[in-house]
Design an enzyme around this catalytic site. Sequence first.
Site, PDB file in Angstrom:
ATOM      1  N   GLU A 156      -9.285 -13.387   4.041  1.00  0.00           N
ATOM      2  CA  GLU A 156     -10.675 -12.796   2.845  1.00  0.00           C
ATOM      3  C   GLU A 156      -9.603 -11.398   2.591  1.00  0.00           C
ATOM      4  O   GLU A 156      -9.672 -11.220   1.345  1.00  0.00           O
ATOM      5  CB  GLU A 156     -12.075 -12.250   4.311  1.00  0.00           C
ATOM      6  CG  GLU A 156     -12.644 -13.113   4.498  1.00  0.00           C
ATOM      7  CD  GLU A 156     -13.633 -13.835   3.471  1.00  0.00           C
ATOM      8  OE1 GLU A 156     -13.355 -13.166   1.914  1.00  0.00           O
ATOM      9  OE2 GLU A 156     -15.014 -14.612   3.510  1.00  0.00           O
ATOM     10  N   HIS A 158     -18.682 -16.747  -6.625  1.00  0.00           N
ATOM     11  CA  HIS A 158     -16.539 -16.610  -6.626  1.00  0.00           C
ATOM     12  C   HIS A 158     -16.123 -17.837  -7.799  1.00  0.00           C
ATOM     13  O   HIS A 158     -15.807 -17.448  -8.814  1.00  0.00           O
ATOM     14  CB  HIS A 158     -15.484 -16.216  -6.023  1.00  0.00           C
ATOM     15  CG  HIS A 158     -16.118 -15.042  -5.335  1.00  0.00           C
ATOM     16  ND1 HIS A 158     -15.761 -14.923  -3.794  1.00  0.00           N
ATOM     17  CD2 HIS A 158     -16.777 -14.195  -5.040  1.00  0.00           C
ATOM     18  CE1 HIS A 158     -16.305 -13.811  -3.011  1.00  0.00           C
ATOM     19  NE2 HIS A 158     -16.755 -13.839  -3.952  1.00  0.00           N
ATOM     20  N   HIS A 200     -16.134  -8.199   2.864  1.00  0.00           N
ATOM     21  CA  HIS A 200     -15.822 -10.115   4.161  1.00  0.00           C
ATOM     22  C   HIS A 200     -15.223  -9.170   5.129  1.00  0.00           C
ATOM     23  O   HIS A 200     -15.420  -9.273   6.263  1.00  0.00           O
ATOM     24  CB  HIS A 200     -15.678 -11.249   3.709  1.00  0.00           C
ATOM     25  CG  HIS A 200     -16.901 -11.866   2.454  1.00  0.00           C
ATOM     26  ND1 HIS A 200     -16.506 -12.388   1.230  1.00  0.00           N
ATOM     27  CD2 HIS A 200     -17.884 -10.883   2.217  1.00  0.00           C
ATOM     28  CE1 HIS A 200     -17.790 -12.535   0.675  1.00  0.00           C
ATOM     29  NE2 HIS A 200     -18.775 -11.994   0.801  1.00  0.00           N
ATOM     30  N   TRP A 246     -24.554  -9.241  -8.084  1.00  0.00           N
ATOM     31  CA  TRP A 246     -23.752  -9.628  -9.554  1.00  0.00           C
ATOM     32  C   TRP A 246     -23.739 -10.596  -8.777  1.00  0.00           C
ATOM     33  O   TRP A 246     -23.904 -11.276  -8.152  1.00  0.00           O
ATOM     34  CB  TRP A 246     -22.287  -8.548  -9.807  1.00  0.00           C
ATOM     35  CG  TRP A 246     -21.049  -8.813  -8.638  1.00  0.00           C
ATOM     36  CD1 TRP A 246     -21.035  -8.193  -7.625  1.00  0.00           C
ATOM     37  CD2 TRP A 246     -20.445 -10.375  -8.950  1.00  0.00           C
ATOM     38  NE1 TRP A 246     -20.132  -9.507  -7.261  1.00  0.00           N
ATOM     39  CE2 TRP A 246     -19.260 -10.046  -7.422  1.00  0.00           C
ATOM     40  CE3 TRP A 246     -20.035 -11.541  -9.452  1.00  0.00           C
ATOM     41  CZ2 TRP A 246     -18.789 -11.309  -7.450  1.00  0.00           C
ATOM     42  CZ3 TRP A 246     -19.403 -12.504  -9.654  1.00  0.00           C
ATOM     43  CH2 TRP A 246     -18.610 -12.433  -8.667  1.00  0.00           C
ATOM     44  N   ASP A 300     -15.595  -8.288  -2.840  1.00  0.00           N
ATOM     45  CA  ASP A 300     -16.597  -8.633  -1.825  1.00  0.00           C
ATOM     46  C   ASP A 300     -15.547  -9.228  -0.863  1.00  0.00           C
ATOM     47  O   ASP A 300     -15.880  -9.564  -0.022  1.00  0.00           O
ATOM     48  CB  ASP A 300     -17.118 -10.323  -2.438  1.00  0.00           C
ATOM     49  CG  ASP A 300     -18.153  -9.987  -3.591  1.00  0.00           C
ATOM     50  OD1 ASP A 300     -18.860  -9.212  -3.636  1.00  0.00           O
ATOM     51  OD2 ASP A 300     -18.509 -11.020  -4.529  1.00  0.00           O
ATOM     52  N   GLU A 301     -14.579  -9.963  -1.034  1.00  0.00           N
ATOM     53  CA  GLU A 301     -13.715 -10.165  -0.336  1.00  0.00           C
ATOM     54  C   GLU A 301     -12.797  -8.992   0.582  1.00  0.00           C
ATOM     55  O   GLU A 301     -13.133  -9.273   1.640  1.00  0.00           O
ATOM     56  CB  GLU A 301     -12.372 -10.750  -1.278  1.00  0.00           C
ATOM     57  CG  GLU A 301     -12.619 -11.925  -2.388  1.00  0.00           C
ATOM     58  CD  GLU A 301     -13.134 -13.098  -1.120  1.00  0.00           C
ATOM     59  OE1 GLU A 301     -13.353 -13.077  -0.749  1.00  0.00           O
ATOM     60  OE2 GLU A 301     -12.621 -14.164  -2.196  1.00  0.00           O
ATOM     61  N   GLU A 309     -20.044 -16.298  -1.253  1.00  0.00           N
ATOM     62  CA  GLU A 309     -18.551 -16.594  -1.887  1.00  0.00           C
ATOM     63  C   GLU A 309     -18.812 -17.815  -2.337  1.00  0.00           C
ATOM     64  O   GLU A 309     -17.938 -17.570  -3.946  1.00  0.00           O
ATOM     65  CB  GLU A 309     -18.159 -16.920  -0.596  1.00  0.00           C
ATOM     66  CG  GLU A 309     -17.567 -16.518  -0.043  1.00  0.00           C
ATOM     67  CD  GLU A 309     -16.389 -15.829   0.217  1.00  0.00           C
ATOM     68  OE1 GLU A 309     -15.798 -16.603  -0.921  1.00  0.00           O
ATOM     69  OE2 GLU A 309     -15.810 -15.238   0.375  1.00  0.00           O
ATOM     70  N   GLU A 345     -12.265 -21.083  -4.252  1.00  0.00           N
ATOM     71  CA  GLU A 345     -12.818 -20.932  -4.001  1.00  0.00           C
ATOM     72  C   GLU A 345     -13.841 -21.914  -4.029  1.00  0.00           C
ATOM     73  O   GLU A 345     -14.942 -21.988  -3.842  1.00  0.00           O
ATOM     74  CB  GLU A 345     -13.380 -19.856  -5.024  1.00  0.00           C
ATOM     75  CG  GLU A 345     -12.965 -18.866  -5.296  1.00  0.00           C
ATOM     76  CD  GLU A 345     -12.865 -17.722  -3.747  1.00  0.00           C
ATOM     77  OE1 GLU A 345     -13.728 -17.852  -3.392  1.00  0.00           O
ATOM     78  OE2 GLU A 345     -12.499 -16.666  -3.533  1.00  0.00           O
ATOM     79  N   THR A 351      -7.491 -12.681   0.069  1.00  0.00           N
ATOM     80  CA  THR A 351      -7.944 -13.981  -1.643  1.00  0.00           C
ATOM     81  C   THR A 351      -8.315 -11.722  -1.901  1.00  0.00           C
ATOM     82  O   THR A 351      -8.565 -11.998  -3.259  1.00  0.00           O
ATOM     83  CB  THR A 351      -9.673 -14.477  -1.321  1.00  0.00           C
ATOM     84  OG1 THR A 351      -9.807 -13.721   0.057  1.00  0.00           O
ATOM     85  CG2 THR A 351      -8.645 -15.626  -0.872  1.00  0.00           C
TER      86      THR A 351
END
Length: 331
Positions: free
Chosen positions: A166, A116, A202, A33, A198-199, A113, A76, A169
Amino acid sequence: MSIKNIRLEVMQAIEPKVEGFMDEFLIPTEKIWQPTDFLPDSQSDTFFDEVEQIRGEAKELGYDFWVTLVADTITEEALPTYESWLMDVEGIDQHNGKDNGWSKWVRAWTAEENRHGDVLNKYLYLSGRVNMREIEITTQHLISDGFDIGTDRDPYKNFVYTTFQELATNISHKRVGKMARKKGNGLLAKMCTIIAGDEMRHHLAYREFVKTIMGQDPDGMVLAFADMMKKKIVMPAHFLRESGGSIGEAFEQFSNCAQRLGVYTAQDYIEILKKLNDYWDIGNLRGLSDQAEKARVYLMKLPERLQRISERMQFSQQQYTFKWVEANGML
Ligand SMILES: [Fe+2]
Ligand SMILES: [Fe+2]
């Protein structure tokens, strides 16, 4: 041989596997995305209507919510700090040709990252609820002030730190997203949820790095883990300040907001630690050196100890007015 050399050897031994970790835990650039997927399209005729909708919905969100979202965004946006820090970690050798797996990882992780802060910043700008100039000043300060996360150039400590952060967050973005949805802010909810996803990927990657290292050098890894927990995992934005303020001054106020809101709490810290102890199987590690065994026992007892401390802990209920957000009477 010094401990330092063992770390370097372990990093080099694992390096050929990193490409596989990238395939497993990162998403190719063309498929993942992008911020515009969640924001009004400024080329479209419906742009102003969509912005109008965002601004209308944003009125439903309270003061602590905005402060938390702003500080999350700034955290971020301080990405240059993380990339430069990680690039300097032992074994992540960006100068040894472009093919070093670890530096490839750091670049690709940074690239993910980076989206974000980008999406959140654009959202805040459109929301009309925050003072963007003050936010920009804080971001510039934070990048300029850097951080000290207590990891030194040690890859073991850095991977413990990133594994922890990670997940932290992931938790906070997920909760902010839920709150936004509850208050009818659908677009913001989607953004926060996708970032949280995403976090999580990760987190899973860094936790795997640690596990892999644990297989090669359990003594060193357990000692590094315990050392990080003794120091406490500080937030990457611990130097946060407002315009005219001194280093770190705004951080405590923000962290009170996040506690009050229940977005990230002392309890979450304990839960994360328990998860890490479980995944890295700290309870069942055997054959360690005396020193590492002591560290292992410390780690196993730590959640309970922190639980007792957190029950006595108080955080301020008093609302502080930040320059980033004007008070509107809503908590
Ligand atoms: Fe992020
Ligand atoms: Fe992250």
